[in-house]
Write a protein that holds these residues in place. Structure first.
Motif, PDB file in Angstrom:
ATOM      1  N   LEU A 186     150.427  60.795  33.008  1.00  0.00           N
ATOM      2  CA  LEU A 186     149.431  61.214  34.005  1.00  0.00           C
ATOM      3  C   LEU A 186     149.958  61.012  35.426  1.00  0.00           C
ATOM      4  O   LEU A 186     149.860  61.892  36.265  1.00  0.00           O
ATOM      5  CB  LEU A 186     148.131  60.433  33.803  1.00  0.00           C
ATOM      6  CG  LEU A 186     147.103  60.593  34.932  1.00  0.00           C
ATOM      7  CD1 LEU A 186     146.551  62.011  34.962  1.00  0.00           C
ATOM      8  CD2 LEU A 186     145.970  59.602  34.791  1.00  0.00           C
ATOM      9  N   LYS A 187     150.527  59.822  35.671  1.00  0.00           N
ATOM     10  CA  LYS A 187     150.998  59.532  37.029  1.00  0.00           C
ATOM     11  C   LYS A 187     152.108  60.498  37.428  1.00  0.00           C
ATOM     12  O   LYS A 187     152.169  60.948  38.566  1.00  0.00           O
ATOM     13  CB  LYS A 187     151.525  58.097  37.151  1.00  0.00           C
ATOM     14  CG  LYS A 187     150.600  57.040  36.637  1.00  0.00           C
ATOM     15  CD  LYS A 187     149.370  56.877  37.476  1.00  0.00           C
ATOM     16  CE  LYS A 187     148.372  56.045  36.699  1.00  0.00           C
ATOM     17  NZ  LYS A 187     147.241  55.580  37.440  1.00  0.00           N
ATOM     18  N   VAL A 235     141.045  59.384  32.903  1.00  0.00           N
ATOM     19  CA  VAL A 235     141.659  60.698  33.091  1.00  0.00           C
ATOM     20  C   VAL A 235     142.638  60.988  31.951  1.00  0.00           C
ATOM     21  O   VAL A 235     142.698  62.113  31.446  1.00  0.00           O
ATOM     22  CB  VAL A 235     142.368  60.775  34.455  1.00  0.00           C
ATOM     23  CG1 VAL A 235     142.921  62.153  34.685  1.00  0.00           C
ATOM     24  CG2 VAL A 235     141.407  60.401  35.566  1.00  0.00           C
ATOM     25  N   VAL A 236     143.386  59.956  31.545  1.00  0.00           N
ATOM     26  CA  VAL A 236     144.301  60.145  30.411  1.00  0.00           C
ATOM     27  C   VAL A 236     143.505  60.554  29.175  1.00  0.00           C
ATOM     28  O   VAL A 236     143.895  61.455  28.427  1.00  0.00           O
ATOM     29  CB  VAL A 236     145.088  58.842  30.125  1.00  0.00           C
ATOM     30  CG1 VAL A 236     145.873  58.974  28.846  1.00  0.00           C
ATOM     31  CG2 VAL A 236     146.013  58.526  31.279  1.00  0.00           C
ATOM     32  N   ASP A 258     146.586  51.635  39.323  1.00  0.00           N
ATOM     33  CA  ASP A 258     145.377  52.075  40.028  1.00  0.00           C
ATOM     34  C   ASP A 258     145.052  51.154  41.192  1.00  0.00           C
ATOM     35  O   ASP A 258     144.015  50.486  41.204  1.00  0.00           O
ATOM     36  CB  ASP A 258     144.184  52.134  39.075  1.00  0.00           C
ATOM     37  CG  ASP A 258     144.285  53.304  38.140  1.00  0.00           C
ATOM     38  OD1 ASP A 258     144.550  54.405  38.630  1.00  0.00           O
ATOM     39  OD2 ASP A 258     144.127  53.111  36.929  1.00  0.00           O
ATOM     40  N   ILE A 265     142.584  64.142  29.386  1.00  0.00           N
ATOM     41  CA  ILE A 265     143.723  65.028  29.114  1.00  0.00           C
ATOM     42  C   ILE A 265     143.921  65.173  27.604  1.00  0.00           C
ATOM     43  O   ILE A 265     144.103  66.280  27.079  1.00  0.00           O
ATOM     44  CB  ILE A 265     145.007  64.483  29.769  1.00  0.00           C
ATOM     45  CG1 ILE A 265     144.907  64.604  31.287  1.00  0.00           C
ATOM     46  CG2 ILE A 265     146.231  65.229  29.277  1.00  0.00           C
ATOM     47  CD1 ILE A 265     146.096  64.038  32.024  1.00  0.00           C
ATOM     48  N   GLU A 266     143.821  64.048  26.904  1.00  0.00           N
ATOM     49  CA  GLU A 266     144.007  64.101  25.450  1.00  0.00           C
ATOM     50  C   GLU A 266     142.897  64.894  24.784  1.00  0.00           C
ATOM     51  O   GLU A 266     143.139  65.675  23.869  1.00  0.00           O
ATOM     52  CB  GLU A 266     144.056  62.669  24.896  1.00  0.00           C
ATOM     53  CG  GLU A 266     145.357  61.964  25.213  1.00  0.00           C
ATOM     54  CD  GLU A 266     145.577  60.732  24.374  1.00  0.00           C
ATOM     55  OE1 GLU A 266     144.574  60.103  23.985  1.00  0.00           O
ATOM     56  OE2 GLU A 266     146.746  60.403  24.108  1.00  0.00           O
ATOM     57  N   GLY A 283     150.741  57.583  27.881  1.00  0.00           N
ATOM     58  CA  GLY A 283     149.779  58.554  28.406  1.00  0.00           C
ATOM     59  C   GLY A 283     149.570  58.357  29.898  1.00  0.00           C
ATOM     60  O   GLY A 283     149.560  59.321  30.668  1.00  0.00           O
ATOM     61  N   LEU A 284     149.425  57.085  30.308  1.00  0.00           N
ATOM     62  CA  LEU A 284     149.218  56.797  31.732  1.00  0.00           C
ATOM     63  C   LEU A 284     150.443  57.184  32.546  1.00  0.00           C
ATOM     64  O   LEU A 284     150.328  57.763  33.619  1.00  0.00           O
ATOM     65  CB  LEU A 284     148.901  55.313  31.923  1.00  0.00           C
ATOM     66  CG  LEU A 284     147.456  54.913  31.615  1.00  0.00           C
ATOM     67  CD1 LEU A 284     147.326  53.406  31.529  1.00  0.00           C
ATOM     68  CD2 LEU A 284     146.520  55.450  32.685  1.00  0.00           C
ATOM     69  N   SER A 307     142.315  55.607  35.936  1.00  0.00           N
ATOM     70  CA  SER A 307     143.160  56.671  35.382  1.00  0.00           C
ATOM     71  C   SER A 307     143.183  56.646  33.857  1.00  0.00           C
ATOM     72  O   SER A 307     143.560  57.622  33.223  1.00  0.00           O
ATOM     73  CB  SER A 307     144.569  56.599  35.945  1.00  0.00           C
ATOM     74  OG  SER A 307     145.018  55.290  35.989  1.00  0.00           O
ATOM     75  N   ARG A 308     142.755  55.539  33.243  1.00  0.00           N
ATOM     76  CA  ARG A 308     142.668  55.530  31.787  1.00  0.00           C
ATOM     77  C   ARG A 308     141.696  56.614  31.315  1.00  0.00           C
ATOM     78  O   ARG A 308     141.930  57.284  30.304  1.00  0.00           O
ATOM     79  CB  ARG A 308     142.161  54.167  31.335  1.00  0.00           C
ATOM     80  CG  ARG A 308     142.225  54.005  29.843  1.00  0.00           C
ATOM     81  CD  ARG A 308     141.717  52.659  29.436  1.00  0.00           C
ATOM     82  NE  ARG A 308     142.280  52.276  28.163  1.00  0.00           N
ATOM     83  CZ  ARG A 308     142.011  51.137  27.580  1.00  0.00           C
ATOM     84  NH1 ARG A 308     141.225  50.271  28.154  1.00  0.00           N
ATOM     85  NH2 ARG A 308     142.538  50.852  26.418  1.00  0.00           N
ATOM     86  N   GLU A 346     149.020  54.452  24.825  1.00  0.00           N
ATOM     87  CA  GLU A 346     148.209  54.626  26.028  1.00  0.00           C
ATOM     88  C   GLU A 346     149.033  54.478  27.287  1.00  0.00           C
ATOM     89  O   GLU A 346     148.818  55.180  28.274  1.00  0.00           O
ATOM     90  CB  GLU A 346     147.059  53.623  26.022  1.00  0.00           C
ATOM     91  CG  GLU A 346     145.831  54.198  25.353  1.00  0.00           C
ATOM     92  CD  GLU A 346     144.619  53.328  25.586  1.00  0.00           C
ATOM     93  OE1 GLU A 346     143.720  53.768  26.307  1.00  0.00           O
ATOM     94  OE2 GLU A 346     144.596  52.208  25.064  1.00  0.00           O
TER      95      GLU A 346
END
Lengths: 250, 375
Positions: A124-125, B63-64, A159, B67-68, A120-121, B60-61, A117
């Motif tokens: 995203l950033k 949003v991640v 965040d 995306i997945e 993943g974050l 943002s978790r 995770e």
């Protein structure tokens, strides 16, 4: 009127006996893009360090919502500081870590997310600032503009409720500076983040600022408050007019 | 914090609505991606509408996660409709895919055979040797310019560096050489006592300090203290582009930066070495008078008869050579420093390591040469 996020009350900033600014009183509201304006050496960056809790005020108080930043314990202050994201002037990325690791570090430290995770974050950033594909690069391997964007990505890692920018457009070409402005607006729009920007880049401060203050070097205090566009139209202070019009309205 | 869940309702034969509920934030427990994909698999739909009406907080978790989910649906050929989600989340998602993806092409994982790696290492060593020789050459030219009076550097820089690496190091040199003298005396005394020849501790300590240990210990101290300082000074100048600024003005960085540092060490290291010799002899003296029943006068007379000027000279020559080596390795690694802040640390490390290695190697060679020419 929306909620007050940061309140500065009668703040005096000084290095030992040398006073930089005094009698600062202003409020930053939630969701504002607040611009700290002023010429070189007027104490903009020092003000930023005060707001961030890195420097103790000589006199006066700084409130985060209703909490006085310097009347609480060190541990409580750390919690408040953690909810701030900062983009430093030259990125301030840790040079021994890759971009992805730079963003993952605060996440690893303060959350109990799984590695998957966190990755993943971090992805995203980096995607938000347009740096997908550069996860494995070290800061020394990318250009100055990219470092700034990576610095923003790291500032976004946890965040934050408030984002601070120190001269975001310094050293960027006009187009990159505009893209960064758009990015700031987009982030404010989607996350409702309060944003504090220290800058003297005119196009950028007119484009994004919804409120602001002007710090004067000579009188050592703030001499105007309001949105930059409004200040240009209505402010009667000649110094402010000169600054905002690049010396045209004399 | 409200519990998160992801529930799917079958509305038509092939279209489903997924209801997302709760606070989808980093600090909360959220459904794992595996659970979600299993739920999607169970309903076997071709279109999935996301409904976020009862979604609480999100960050943002979330949003991640989207995306997945998007990626998953693409591979499973399910049409994903996100219009029921908060518009801000959709905006972020759009922003995340707004920039074109750049493949990190030149970041190939090194997966080469052993032979290739050995070969590459050898080439690196070859390159490094060439760099060292180049640097030594440049410094020699710079020295020649100095003798012709054409080298350009600031005199006060030279004085400052001399002060920093000479008197500035007195305290540590005192401590170390006194203790080395003490140790030599102890080791010798144990053996010499057997023969009742304690007085010869003075010979052992005097010769040992003057010919070997004085020069060697000061050089190693200076490699750690001054060599590292030189490397990090020049390294951070390299990072700040200060060295480029000198070069564009037509000032040779070697003349301006390396030459004063080298001169300072060539002058100061022998002086420190002489001081260390005396401190070491003092250390030996302390042991002799306190443990071996030798008087101060006896010890000093014995030392005087054991040493002649040549013994000191051998040590001093050595320490000048060490001075050159320490300055060279410090400046070389500083000048070759990369452009990032972490490379300054690497430069300092390799300056100290190569400094110490070259000191020991040079010491051994010089000792052998002295033996051969009977110096």
């Amino acid at each position: 009127m929306t909620e007050v996020h940061i309140e500065v009350n009668n703040l005096t900033m000084a290095y030992d006996d040398f006073v930089i600014q005094q009698g600062l009183n202003f409020k930053i509201h939630k969701g504002d893009i607040f611009i700290v304006m002023g010429g070189n050496g007027c104490g903009k960056s020092t003000l930023l360090r005060h707001l961030l809790g890195l420097k103790v005020p000589a006199t006066g108080d700084i409130y985060y919502q209703d909490i006085n930043l310097w009347k609480i314990t060190e541990a409580e202050r750390k919690v408040i500081m953690r909810s701030n994201g900062v983009m430093y002037q030259s990125g301030a990325l840790w040079s021994s870590l890759t971009l992805a690791e730079n963003i993952a570090l605060p996440l690893k430290e303060y959350t109990d997310l799984s590695d998957h995770e966190i990755n993943g974050l971090a992805y995203l950033k980096l995607a938000l600032v347009g740096l997908v594909g550069f996860e494995e690069y070290y800061p020394a391997e990318i250009s100055g503009g990219m470092k700034k964007r990576a610095g923003l990505a790291r500032a976004l890692a946890l965040d934050p409720e408030i984002l601070f920018f120190d001269e975001p457009s310094a050293g960027l070409d006009p187009l990159s500076a505009k893209l960064l402005d758009d990015l700031i607006l987009r982030i404010q729009e989607s996350l409702g983040t309060t944003i504090v920007v220290v800058t003297h880049d005119l196009p950028s401060l007119f484009a994004i600022g919804t409120d602001g203050i002007f710090l004067d070097t000579i009188s050592k205090t703030m001499i105007a408050q309001g949105a930059p566009n409004e200040l240009l139209k209505h402010c009667s202070q000649p110094v402010v007019q000169q600054f905002l019009s690049r010396g045209m309205n004399e | 914090m409200n519990k998160c869940c992801f529930e799917i309702l079958l509305t038509e034969t092939d279209s489903c609505v997924a209801y997302l509920q709760g606070d989808w934030v980093i600090a909360n427990q959220v459904p794992t991606f595996l659970e979600v994909t299993q739920k999607i698999k169970q309903v076997e739909c071709t279109q999935l509408d996301l409904n976020g009406e009862s979604l609480g907080l999100w960050d943002s978790r979330f949003v991640v996660f989207l995306i997945e989910l998007e990626k998953h649906c693409q591979t499973e050929q399910i049409k994903l409709n996100m219009s029921g989600l908060p518009s801000a989340a959709q905006g972020l998602l759009k922003q995340a895919s707004a920039f074109p993806v750049r493949e990190s092409g030149n970041k190939l994982k090194s997966n080469q055979s052993l032979m290739t790696r050995i070969g590459e290492k050898a080439l690196v060593i070859y390159d490094d040797t060439e760099k060292v020789l180049n640097f030594v050459g440049e410094v020699s030219f710079s020295l020649m310019r100095l003798f012709r009076g054409k080298a350009c550097f600031r005199r006060q820089d030279l004085w400052l560096i001399m002060q920093e690496c000479g008197p500035g190091a007195l305290a540590i040199v005192t401590l170390i050489s006194l203790l080395v003298g003490l140790i030599l005396a102890f080791v010798g005394a144990m053996q010499l006592k057997i023969f009742g020849a304690q007085i010869y501790v003075a010979n052992l300590v005097g010769l040992g300090m003057a010919r070997e240990m004085g020069a060697m210990m000061t050089a190693i101290i200076m490699a750690g203290r001054t060599g590292a300082a030189f490397a990090s000074q020049l390294g951070s100048m390299q990072v700040n582009e200060e060295i480029d600024a000198l070069a564009t003005l037509g000032i040779s960085p070697i003349d301006f930066l390396v030459l004063p540092r080298m001169l300072a060490l060539i002058v100061m290291l022998p002086l420190l070495c002489l001081y260390a010799d005396l401190m070491g002899i003092l250390g030996g003296l302390l042991v002799s008078i306190s443990l071996l029943d030798v008087s101060v006068v006896e010890y000093l007379i014995q030392t005087k008869s054991a040493l002649d000027l040549n013994d000191f000279l051998t040590g001093l020559i050595k320490s000048s050579v060490f001075g050159v080596l320490v300055a060279l390795s410090g400046c070389l690694h500083g000048m070759q420093c990369g452009r990032s802040s972490s490379s300054v640390g690497d430069a300092a490390t390799s300056a100290v390591v190569s400094g110490i290695i070259s000191i020991v190697v040079a010491d051994a060679s010089l000792t052998v040469i002295y033996q051969i020419i009977d110096f």
